[in-house]
Motif scaffolding. Sequence first.
Motif, short mmCIF file in Angstrom:
data_model
loop_
_atom_site.label_atom_id
_atom_site.label_comp_id
_atom_site.label_asym_id
_atom_site.label_seq_id
_atom_site.Cartn_x
_atom_site.Cartn_y
_atom_site.Cartn_z
N TRP A 1 7.18 -3.05 -1.05
CA TRP A 1 5.83 -3.23 -1.95
C TRP A 1 5.43 -2.13 -2.73
CZ3 TRP A 1 2.83 -7.94 -2.26
CH2 TRP A 1 1.59 -7.74 -2.59
N LEU B 1 5.63 0.81 -0.04
CA LEU B 1 5.26 0.44 1.69
C LEU B 1 6.63 -0.68 1.90
CD1 LEU B 1 3.57 0.26 4.21
CD2 LEU B 1 2.67 -2.04 3.15
N ARG C 1 8.48 -9.32 8.84
CA ARG C 1 7.29 -8.91 7.76
C ARG C 1 6.79 -7.96 8.89
NH1 ARG C 1 5.82 -12.24 3.52
NH2 ARG C 1 7.64 -13.34 2.67
N VAL D 1 7.03 -6.53 -5.77
CA VAL D 1 8.03 -6.37 -4.59
C VAL D 1 9.69 -6.37 -5.08
CG1 VAL D 1 8.73 -7.73 -2.88
CG2 VAL D 1 6.15 -8.08 -3.41
N SER E 1 7.66 -3.59 3.31
CA SER E 1 6.89 -4.42 4.09
C SER E 1 7.75 -5.68 4.70
CB SER E 1 6.23 -5.12 2.62
OG SER E 1 7.13 -5.67 1.74
#
Length: 281
Positions: free
Chosen positions: A138, A81, A235, A116, A83
């Motif tokens: 992520w 993802l 974010r 991460v 992020s």
Amino acid sequence: MIDPDLVRTAEPARHAISWTTRDVLLYQLSLGASDLSFTYERGLRVLPTFAMVAGQGISAGDRPARGLDLPGIEIDLAKILHSGQALTVHRPLPTAGSATVTSRVAELWDKGKAAVIVLENDAADDYGPLWTSRMQIWARGEGGFGGSPGPESSWSSPDRLPDHVLDSPTSPTQALLYRLNGDRNPLHVDPAFAVQVGFDRPILHGLASYGIVAKALVDGVLDGDPTRLVSLDVRFAGTLFPGETIRTSVWREGNHLTLAATCPERDDAPVLSHAFAEVTP
């Protein structure tokens, strides 16, 4: 699988990119720009967030987009993802040009159930540095390798009303246009695929929301001058569906902006958080 030792010792990768005025025009149209300073080649101004798609648009043809091809990292793309995103521009971006991009994993954090990966890209042309971007990725299920969990992150908006509240309506067809910048993930266009991965319907690209917020800041805070937006760090806190509105609240302290982007149609559900920008006077 992540091999942290290999990640840390890997040499930076380099690749060449180029773009044309047509790529810039398409990008800015795909964010909903309509003013001629962003949509007409005569006197064209370039949003700094164009850096996020430079070298990937229509001038790149049908070459496949660069994937997560990093030494020491072998991850199913369905588990990752995007992020967070940060960008700093070192000088105004040219309307057409070429650059060399140097990529490296700047940080690798172990969150237990996830990892991460912070991927840093530095772009430079014959005249020097152009931009630096840092993408936070992520990766679900890839933690537990014994690394640092990374810095603690906290964020809150100032305890006062925002100095600006900027509404940016999106179009139901926004993702259809934005995907022509290079990200043709079916999640943003195919209803059946969106349901398959857990969404009611296709969602707007996170980097489209990022660019739309940048355009809102340029128009609503910086007198239409994109060269005054030096950095933007966010974010990705939630999804936005094409046709919804992005509401950006801005608190200004000198040249530092604290931001929060929400969707007013869904009770101000968060879209972007932990968001900051640096601007010039």
